[in-house]
Design a protein around this motif. Structure first.
Motif, PDB file in Angstrom:
ATOM      1  N   GLN A 147       0.839  -1.191   0.000  1.00 39.72           N
ATOM      2  CA  GLN A 147       0.000   0.000   0.000  1.00 39.72           C
ATOM      3  C   GLN A 147       0.877   1.245   0.000  1.00 39.72           C
ATOM      4  OE1 GLN A 147      -2.225  -0.758   3.544  1.00 39.72           O
ATOM      5  NE2 GLN A 147      -0.573  -0.118   4.903  1.00 39.72           N
ATOM      6  N   PRO A 148       0.291   2.424  -0.251  1.00 41.93           N
ATOM      7  CA  PRO A 148       1.100   3.638  -0.257  1.00 41.93           C
ATOM      8  C   PRO A 148       1.650   3.972   1.133  1.00 41.93           C
ATOM      9  CG  PRO A 148      -0.984   3.992  -1.399  1.00 41.93           C
ATOM     10  CD  PRO A 148      -1.095   2.677  -0.676  1.00 41.93           C
ATOM     11  N   ILE A 149       2.747   4.680   1.153  1.00 39.28           N
ATOM     12  CA  ILE A 149       3.249   5.285   2.392  1.00 39.28           C
ATOM     13  C   ILE A 149       2.283   6.394   2.783  1.00 39.28           C
ATOM     14  CG2 ILE A 149       5.112   6.680   3.375  1.00 39.28           C
ATOM     15  CD1 ILE A 149       6.997   5.212   1.377  1.00 39.28           C
ATOM     16  N   VAL A 150       1.963   6.487   4.060  1.00 34.45           N
ATOM     17  CA  VAL A 150       1.053   7.518   4.560  1.00 34.45           C
ATOM     18  C   VAL A 150       1.820   8.463   5.480  1.00 34.45           C
ATOM     19  CG1 VAL A 150      -1.009   7.972   5.937  1.00 34.45           C
ATOM     20  CG2 VAL A 150      -0.960   6.024   4.367  1.00 34.45           C
ATOM     21  N   SER A 151       1.720   9.742   5.226  1.00 29.77           N
ATOM     22  CA  SER A 151       2.419  10.740   6.035  1.00 29.77           C
ATOM     23  C   SER A 151       1.894  10.739   7.466  1.00 29.77           C
ATOM     24  CB  SER A 151       2.236  12.135   5.436  1.00 29.77           C
ATOM     25  OG  SER A 151       2.656  13.133   6.353  1.00 29.77           O
ATOM     26  N   PRO A 152       2.781  10.591   8.471  1.00 26.60           N
ATOM     27  CA  PRO A 152       2.323  10.653   9.863  1.00 26.60           C
ATOM     28  C   PRO A 152       1.881  12.057  10.266  1.00 26.60           C
ATOM     29  CG  PRO A 152       4.712  10.578   9.789  1.00 26.60           C
ATOM     30  CD  PRO A 152       4.238  10.369   8.379  1.00 26.60           C
ATOM     31  N   ALA A 153       2.292  13.058   9.489  1.00 27.88           N
ATOM     32  CA  ALA A 153       1.943  14.443   9.822  1.00 27.88           C
ATOM     33  C   ALA A 153       0.568  14.832   9.301  1.00 27.88           C
ATOM     34  CB  ALA A 153       2.995  15.397   9.256  1.00 27.88           C
ATOM     35  N   THR A 154       0.247  14.381   8.069  1.00 28.87           N
ATOM     36  CA  THR A 154      -0.998  14.818   7.438  1.00 28.87           C
ATOM     37  C   THR A 154      -2.004  13.702   7.216  1.00 28.87           C
ATOM     38  OG1 THR A 154      -0.186  14.460   5.200  1.00 28.87           O
ATOM     39  CG2 THR A 154       0.329  16.595   6.227  1.00 28.87           C
ATOM     40  N   GLY A 155      -1.545  12.457   7.225  1.00 24.60           N
ATOM     41  CA  GLY A 155      -2.417  11.340   6.905  1.00 24.60           C
ATOM     42  C   GLY A 155      -2.618  11.135   5.423  1.00 24.60           C
ATOM     43  N   ASP A 156      -1.949  11.944   4.600  1.00 30.57           N
ATOM     44  CA  ASP A 156      -2.074  11.836   3.148  1.00 30.57           C
ATOM     45  C   ASP A 156      -1.128  10.761   2.605  1.00 30.57           C
ATOM     46  OD1 ASP A 156      -3.887  13.932   3.143  1.00 30.57           O
ATOM     47  OD2 ASP A 156      -2.320  15.449   2.811  1.00 30.57           O
ATOM     48  N   GLU A 157      -1.493  10.197   1.465  1.00 29.32           N
ATOM     49  CA  GLU A 157      -0.594   9.272   0.799  1.00 29.32           C
ATOM     50  C   GLU A 157       0.615  10.023   0.269  1.00 29.32           C
ATOM     51  OE1 GLU A 157      -2.682   7.133  -2.202  1.00 29.32           O
ATOM     52  OE2 GLU A 157      -4.045   6.144  -0.793  1.00 29.32           O
ATOM     53  N   HIS A 158       1.782   9.418   0.450  1.00 29.72           N
ATOM     54  CA  HIS A 158       3.038  10.033   0.010  1.00 29.72           C
ATOM     55  C   HIS A 158       3.595   9.244  -1.161  1.00 29.72           C
ATOM     56  CE1 HIS A 158       6.848  12.129   0.202  1.00 29.72           C
ATOM     57  NE2 HIS A 158       7.500  10.984   0.366  1.00 29.72           N
ATOM     58  N   ARG A 159       3.926   9.958  -2.238  1.00 32.91           N
ATOM     59  CA  ARG A 159       4.459   9.295  -3.417  1.00 32.91           C
ATOM     60  C   ARG A 159       5.946   9.606  -3.584  1.00 32.91           C
ATOM     61  NH1 ARG A 159       2.812  10.047  -9.836  1.00 32.91           N
ATOM     62  NH2 ARG A 159       3.862   8.151 -10.569  1.00 32.91           N
ATOM     63  N   VAL A 160       6.745   8.555  -3.739  1.00 34.49           N
ATOM     64  CA  VAL A 160       8.176   8.714  -3.976  1.00 34.49           C
ATOM     65  C   VAL A 160       8.624   7.589  -4.901  1.00 34.49           C
ATOM     66  CG1 VAL A 160       8.810   7.384  -1.922  1.00 34.49           C
ATOM     67  CG2 VAL A 160      10.447   9.027  -2.878  1.00 34.49           C
ATOM     68  N   ARG A 161       9.597   7.878  -5.767  1.00 37.27           N
ATOM     69  CA  ARG A 161      10.077   6.888  -6.726  1.00 37.27           C
ATOM     70  C   ARG A 161      11.600   6.781  -6.685  1.00 37.27           C
ATOM     71  NH1 ARG A 161       7.125   8.473 -12.321  1.00 37.27           N
ATOM     72  NH2 ARG A 161       8.095  10.476 -11.876  1.00 37.27           N
ATOM     73  N   ILE A 162      12.111   5.633  -7.120  1.00 36.29           N
ATOM     74  CA  ILE A 162      13.542   5.424  -7.258  1.00 36.29           C
ATOM     75  C   ILE A 162      13.843   5.203  -8.730  1.00 36.29           C
ATOM     76  CG2 ILE A 162      15.496   3.933  -6.706  1.00 36.29           C
ATOM     77  CD1 ILE A 162      14.213   3.356  -4.022  1.00 36.29           C
ATOM     78  N   ASP A 163      14.760   5.996  -9.250  1.00 31.37           N
ATOM     79  CA  ASP A 163      15.135   5.955 -10.661  1.00 31.37           C
ATOM     80  C   ASP A 163      16.579   5.461 -10.752  1.00 31.37           C
ATOM     81  OD1 ASP A 163      15.856   6.492 -13.283  1.00 31.37           O
ATOM     82  OD2 ASP A 163      14.860   8.431 -13.358  1.00 31.37           O
ATOM     83  N   ILE A 164      16.791   4.297 -11.390  1.00 34.66           N
ATOM     84  CA  ILE A 164      18.136   3.730 -11.534  1.00 34.66           C
ATOM     85  C   ILE A 164      18.394   3.480 -13.019  1.00 34.66           C
ATOM     86  CG2 ILE A 164      19.731   1.941 -10.784  1.00 34.66           C
ATOM     87  CD1 ILE A 164      17.973   1.372  -8.427  1.00 34.66           C
ATOM     88  N   PRO A 165      19.028   4.427 -13.709  1.00 36.42           N
ATOM     89  CA  PRO A 165      19.221   4.285 -15.158  1.00 36.42           C
ATOM     90  C   PRO A 165      20.005   3.041 -15.567  1.00 36.42           C
ATOM     91  CG  PRO A 165      19.628   6.542 -14.457  1.00 36.42           C
ATOM     92  CD  PRO A 165      19.492   5.728 -13.210  1.00 36.42           C
TER      93      PRO A 165
END
Length: 209
Positions: A147-165
């Motif tokens: 499931q998505p990461i949820v911000s402990p501060a806002t409760g919103d879903e947090h989106r982050v990606r890893i880019d490895i060329p």
């Protein structure tokens, strides 16, 4: 070398924090590495053998960082696969017909001294990369939810990606949180740790760009 290609949706979960130090050439958070990956093959072949629509799960564990070796591996292959398809998937998942160090499957196998025979079972699998959600179930072996990461501060879903060329597994992965229980030869008890959602494109020469 036999010509092969596998493309599909991948979901994985390991014991490290959400950033996964392996992706940054750092040491694992807890000193060791345990986890799994599941793959829905949307398009694939191994020589003349078609692999479209099949599913696989790979379980793994290392007592230290992966590069120190002495790991344990086991593949679970879709029970719907026929004999030729089973042989093909077992071969590539265990690093066969692949250039040296070209894929993460090759590396995982090379860094493992205990290779369990594959299991052939029904694999229930749902993966939505953009939503960062997934479910995996193999009766008697493993269950996992991503499931998505949820911000402990806002409760919103947090989106982050890893880019490895120049990576050996993926080019771009969505990162989330995942929890897994596995009770087979490789045991897992992971709670809200690193979850990875990505498209996988592999051939015997590595990641296909």
């Amino acid at each position: 070398m036999i010509d092969w290609y596998i493309e599909g949706l991948e979901f994985g979960n390991c014991n490290c924090d959400w950033g996964c130090p392996c992706q940054f050439e750092a040491l694992p958070n807890e000193g060791h590495c345990r986890g799994f990956e599941a793959l829905q093959v949307n398009k694939g072949h191994y020589g003349d053998v078609e692999l479209d629509g099949l599913r696989v799960v790979m379980l793994y564990a290392w007592p230290g960082p992966i590069f120190e070796g002495n790991g344990t591996l086991q593949a679970i292959i879709d029970e719907r696969a026929n004999a030729q398809q089973r042989h093909a998937l077992q071969t590539v998942l265990y690093g066969g017909e692949t250039e040296e160090a070209a894929t993460h499957w090759w590396v995982f196998h090379a860094m493992s001294s205990h290779i369990h025979e594959p299991l052939f079972k029904a694999i229930e699998l749902e993966i939505d990369i953009d939503a960062r959600r997934a479910k995996v179930s193999v009766e008697g072996v493993i269950t996992s939810v991503g499931q998505p990461i949820v911000s402990p501060a806002t409760g919103d879903e947090h989106r982050v990606r890893i880019d490895i060329p120049n990576g050996i597994e993926f080019e771009l992965a969505e990162i989330g949180s995942a929890s897994t229980k596995a009770t087979g030869a490789i045991k897992l008890d992971l709670n809200n740790s690193y979850g990875q959602f990505n498209v996988l494109r592999h051939s015997g020469s590595g990641v296909v760009h």
